[in-house]
Scaffold this motif. Structure first.
Motif, PDB file in Angstrom:
ATOM      1  N   TYR A 307      -0.441  46.562  53.601  1.00 58.16           N
ATOM      2  CA  TYR A 307      -0.777  45.637  52.857  1.00 58.16           C
ATOM      3  C   TYR A 307       0.370  44.490  52.758  1.00 58.16           C
ATOM      4  N   ASP A 308      -0.063  43.425  52.568  1.00 62.99           N
ATOM      5  CA  ASP A 308       0.789  42.264  52.678  1.00 62.99           C
ATOM      6  C   ASP A 308       1.030  41.525  50.938  1.00 62.99           C
ATOM      7  N   TYR A 309       1.896  41.980  50.269  1.00 62.74           N
ATOM      8  CA  TYR A 309       1.777  41.471  48.993  1.00 62.74           C
ATOM      9  C   TYR A 309       2.307  40.093  48.639  1.00 62.74           C
ATOM     10  N   THR A 310       3.155  39.752  49.570  1.00 59.29           N
ATOM     11  CA  THR A 310       3.475  38.411  49.522  1.00 59.29           C
ATOM     12  C   THR A 310       2.331  37.331  49.929  1.00 59.29           C
ATOM     13  N   LYS A 311       1.537  37.467  50.810  1.00 65.16           N
ATOM     14  CA  LYS A 311       0.483  36.800  51.104  1.00 65.16           C
ATOM     15  C   LYS A 311      -0.494  37.017  50.012  1.00 65.16           C
ATOM     16  N   ALA A 312      -0.874  38.131  49.365  1.00 67.65           N
ATOM     17  CA  ALA A 312      -1.546  38.346  48.203  1.00 67.65           C
ATOM     18  C   ALA A 312      -1.251  37.392  47.095  1.00 67.65           C
ATOM     19  N   ALA A 313       0.007  37.131  46.910  1.00 68.22           N
ATOM     20  CA  ALA A 313       0.429  36.431  45.864  1.00 68.22           C
ATOM     21  C   ALA A 313       0.353  34.984  46.071  1.00 68.22           C
ATOM     22  N   THR A 314       0.390  34.476  47.459  1.00 66.60           N
ATOM     23  CA  THR A 314       0.329  33.139  47.667  1.00 66.60           C
ATOM     24  C   THR A 314      -1.154  32.625  48.453  1.00 66.60           C
ATOM     25  N   VAL A 315      -1.897  33.502  48.635  1.00 64.52           N
ATOM     26  CA  VAL A 315      -3.149  32.984  49.240  1.00 64.52           C
ATOM     27  C   VAL A 315      -3.899  31.981  48.458  1.00 64.52           C
ATOM     28  N   ARG A 330      -1.081  43.533  62.231  1.00 56.80           N
ATOM     29  CA  ARG A 330      -1.157  44.693  61.678  1.00 56.80           C
ATOM     30  C   ARG A 330      -0.856  44.722  60.098  1.00 56.80           C
ATOM     31  N   LYS A 331      -0.911  43.581  59.354  1.00 61.92           N
ATOM     32  CA  LYS A 331      -0.994  43.318  57.951  1.00 61.92           C
ATOM     33  C   LYS A 331      -1.832  42.428  57.590  1.00 61.92           C
ATOM     34  N   GLY A 332      -2.130  42.517  56.185  1.00 65.20           N
ATOM     35  CA  GLY A 332      -3.002  41.376  55.704  1.00 65.20           C
ATOM     36  C   GLY A 332      -3.266  41.826  53.947  1.00 65.20           C
ATOM     37  N   ILE A 333      -4.415  41.144  53.688  1.00 67.20           N
ATOM     38  CA  ILE A 333      -4.778  41.370  52.324  1.00 67.20           C
ATOM     39  C   ILE A 333      -6.294  42.065  52.554  1.00 67.20           C
ATOM     40  N   ALA A 339     -12.968  41.980  57.030  1.00 69.33           N
ATOM     41  CA  ALA A 339     -13.498  41.234  58.052  1.00 69.33           C
ATOM     42  C   ALA A 339     -13.012  41.567  59.183  1.00 69.33           C
ATOM     43  N   LEU A 340     -11.913  42.209  59.710  1.00 65.61           N
ATOM     44  CA  LEU A 340     -11.524  42.870  60.818  1.00 65.61           C
ATOM     45  C   LEU A 340     -12.496  44.127  60.936  1.00 65.61           C
ATOM     46  N   TYR A 341     -12.531  44.970  59.971  1.00 60.98           N
ATOM     47  CA  TYR A 341     -13.395  46.239  60.073  1.00 60.98           C
ATOM     48  C   TYR A 341     -14.899  45.829  60.510  1.00 60.98           C
ATOM     49  N   ALA A 342     -15.311  44.833  59.661  1.00 56.97           N
ATOM     50  CA  ALA A 342     -16.888  44.519  59.970  1.00 56.97           C
ATOM     51  C   ALA A 342     -16.917  43.906  61.208  1.00 56.97           C
ATOM     52  N   ALA A 343     -15.827  43.148  61.994  1.00 58.08           N
ATOM     53  CA  ALA A 343     -16.244  42.574  63.122  1.00 58.08           C
ATOM     54  C   ALA A 343     -16.137  43.804  64.291  1.00 58.08           C
ATOM     55  N   MET A 344     -15.158  44.622  64.032  1.00 50.80           N
ATOM     56  CA  MET A 344     -15.207  45.545  64.881  1.00 50.80           C
ATOM     57  C   MET A 344     -16.310  46.600  65.158  1.00 50.80           C
ATOM     58  N   LEU A 345     -16.870  46.868  63.866  1.00 57.88           N
ATOM     59  CA  LEU A 345     -18.166  47.707  63.868  1.00 57.88           C
ATOM     60  C   LEU A 345     -19.566  46.573  64.352  1.00 57.88           C
ATOM     61  N   ARG A 346     -19.421  45.480  63.876  1.00 60.45           N
ATOM     62  CA  ARG A 346     -20.655  44.655  64.460  1.00 60.45           C
ATOM     63  C   ARG A 346     -20.737  44.512  65.866  1.00 60.45           C
ATOM     64  N   SER A 347     -19.317  44.227  66.363  1.00 64.71           N
ATOM     65  CA  SER A 347     -19.331  44.139  68.015  1.00 64.71           C
ATOM     66  C   SER A 347     -19.864  45.570  68.836  1.00 64.71           C
ATOM     67  N   GLN A 348     -19.792  46.467  68.215  1.00 68.28           N
ATOM     68  CA  GLN A 348     -20.272  47.700  68.577  1.00 68.28           C
ATOM     69  C   GLN A 348     -21.654  48.332  68.237  1.00 68.28           C
ATOM     70  N   ALA A 368     -12.121  42.867  48.147  1.00 71.15           N
ATOM     71  CA  ALA A 368     -12.999  42.661  49.211  1.00 71.15           C
ATOM     72  C   ALA A 368     -13.057  44.091  49.836  1.00 71.15           C
ATOM     73  N   TRP A 369     -14.264  44.541  50.337  1.00 72.49           N
ATOM     74  CA  TRP A 369     -14.347  45.887  50.911  1.00 72.49           C
ATOM     75  C   TRP A 369     -15.665  45.854  51.572  1.00 72.49           C
ATOM     76  N   ASN A 370     -16.107  46.650  52.340  1.00 75.04           N
ATOM     77  CA  ASN A 370     -17.270  46.686  53.290  1.00 75.04           C
ATOM     78  C   ASN A 370     -18.281  48.095  52.870  1.00 75.04           C
ATOM     79  N   GLU A 371     -19.560  47.305  53.201  1.00 75.83           N
ATOM     80  CA  GLU A 371     -20.459  48.594  53.412  1.00 75.83           C
ATOM     81  C   GLU A 371     -20.942  48.815  54.842  1.00 75.83           C
ATOM     82  N   VAL A 372     -20.979  50.030  55.104  1.00 80.04           N
ATOM     83  CA  VAL A 372     -21.589  50.213  56.665  1.00 80.04           C
ATOM     84  C   VAL A 372     -22.766  51.088  56.693  1.00 80.04           C
ATOM     85  N   TYR A 373     -23.782  50.403  57.576  1.00 78.48           N
ATOM     86  CA  TYR A 373     -25.158  51.309  57.484  1.00 78.48           C
ATOM     87  C   TYR A 373     -25.233  52.557  58.093  1.00 78.48           C
ATOM     88  N   ASP A 374     -25.418  53.570  57.383  1.00 78.87           N
ATOM     89  CA  ASP A 374     -25.597  54.895  58.180  1.00 78.87           C
ATOM     90  C   ASP A 374     -27.112  54.894  58.559  1.00 78.87           C
TER      91      ASP A 374
END
Length: 413
Positions: A307-315, A330-333, A339-348, A368-374
């Motif tokens: 988790y990027d705490y600096t980015k979270a404070a300045t976004v 390999r870091k972010g908010i 967004a990354l998890y959703a893109a990887m799932l959708r592409s597959q 922000a979080w995800n919902e994945v269809y089972d």
């Protein structure tokens, strides 16, 4: 001596036959014709510029899939079409190149690529009897060919050079491309400069996005179900004031509600050349199980990001994630990881939502979080990779699926 009635003699083509033999002959002929008809119904022929393509048992033969689409052997058909073909066993992608156009067809996905453009389809390429088959219409139309079905001859008829090799947009009002409305997607292009917003409304629901004004096409979801949508473009005139540029209403009928969550959109932007897609393919190449793919990708997210705490404070407001950048750094908010998890799932081929809202147990403030269809359970599962990657550092027993009652969604994409 008189024969029993069942053994009376009949003439057939100058040959004397008993009734029993005659019945057997009729039965054999009927069964044979039925078999031939069934074979013809499921094994259509293919012609290219009025020349029949000769399929063999070694090349594989065309057939009609469950979606009612004609699947043809990849290599033989495309080579007869005049394309140069290759197969990537690592990414399970068939590629054909002809006249400056590259079409890539991933196995098991409901889309193909024409150069870098995603073209959605209602069926997918597949592997059958160790041979690669592709849906002929969408692939060859991507090259500009005319593809027609001749029901009288049970034949797919392909003509080349009859139209430009391009999937033309269906423009409305000069800004809106509506060719993918049935998939819950609208493409918007604005090139007149300035600060632009797009507002998508249906009933009382409203979604607002920033739109680039440099002519770069962006895609937005119509995730509020079937019905009438109002879409407006607004240009900043001063401060926080905007004036209407144009507004259009569209009646939307979505073919499959989950298709919306398989597409590439502004906030979950990916394509065939995305590093995120390549990583997803590499990580999940050992399984075709959708649930297992979701777990493998979750495991990667949790164990390889911070988790990027600096980015979270300045976004700042209007920030949009770039999935390949998140993968590389390999870091972010939370917005980046969802967004990354959703893109990887959708592409597959796994429907995935990016959700915004509040989850006090898991995050302070807007989250922000995800919902994945089972598909096996027929329901959406809540997954919070941002929380999990922070907890995993000290608690390796963290679980992927969360309790949906502990999350309060405001928006979903």
């Amino acid at each position: 001596m008189v024969r029993p009635d069942s053994e009376k003699m009949y003439w057939k083509g100058g040959i004397v036959m008993s009734r029993r033999k005659a019945l057997i002959a009729v039965l054999v002929l009927t069964v044979g014709l039925s078999f031939f008809s069934a074979y013809a119904a499921t094994n259509p022929a293919v012609s290219i510029n009025n020349q029949l393509v000769q399929f063999t048992t070694s090349s594989g033969t065309p057939f009609i899939d469950a979606a009612g689409r004609t699947q043809v052997p990849f290599r033989l058909t495309l080579e007869k079409f005049g394309a140069v073909v290759t197969w990537n066993s690592q990414t399970r992608t068939a590629t054909a190149v002809k006249d400056g156009v590259t079409v890539r067809v991933p196995i098991g996905k409901n889309y193909i690529y024409r150069n870098t453009e995603i073209i959605y389809n209602d069926t997918a390429a597949l592997i059958k009897d160790s041979r690669t088959y592709l849906p002929i219409r969408v692939v060859l139309e991507a090259f500009g060919a005319s593809v027609n079905w001749n029901s009288n001859l049970n034949r797919v008829e392909i003509l080349t050079g009859v139209q430009p090799p391009v999937i033309a947009p269906v423009l409305v009002g000069g800004y809106f491309d509506i060719k993918d409305l049935s998939r819950g997607l609208i493409h918007v292009t604005y090139s007149d400069g300035g600060k632009i917003k797009i507002i998508i409304e249906k009933g009382t629901a409203k979604y607002t996005y920033d739109l680039n004004s440099a002519g770069q096409r962006e895609s937005f979801p119509l995730q509020l179900g079937d019905g009438s949508y109002k879409i407006g473009l607004y240009k900043n005139i001063s401060g926080t004031s905007y004036s209407l540029v144009t507004s259009r209403s569209f009646d939307v009928k979505i073919s499959n509600a989950n298709d919306v969550y398989l597409t590439s959109i502004q906030t979950i932007n990916w394509n065939v050349d995305s590093k995120a897609v390549a990583k997803a393919i590499d990580l999940t190449k050992g399984t075709q199980n959708v649930a297992e793919k979701a777990r493998i990708l979750w495991d990667f997210m949790v164990k390889n990001n911070s988790y990027d705490y600096t980015k979270a404070a300045t976004v700042t407001s209007g920030y949009v994630p770039v999935v390949d950048r998140t993968l590389e750094e390999r870091k972010g908010i939370c917005y980046d990881f969802s967004a990354l998890y959703a893109a990887m799932l959708r592409s597959q081929g796994t429907p995935a939502k990016l959700i915004k809202g509040y989850a006090p147990k898991y995050a302070s403030g807007y989250h922000a979080w995800n919902e994945v269809y089972d598909a096996s359970q027929g329901k959406w599962l809540v997954v919070d990779t941002t929380y999990d990657l922070q907890i995993y550092i000290r608690d390796k027993s963290v679980t992927m699926v969360k309790n949906s009652t502990e999350f309060s969604k405001l928006y979903e994409y």
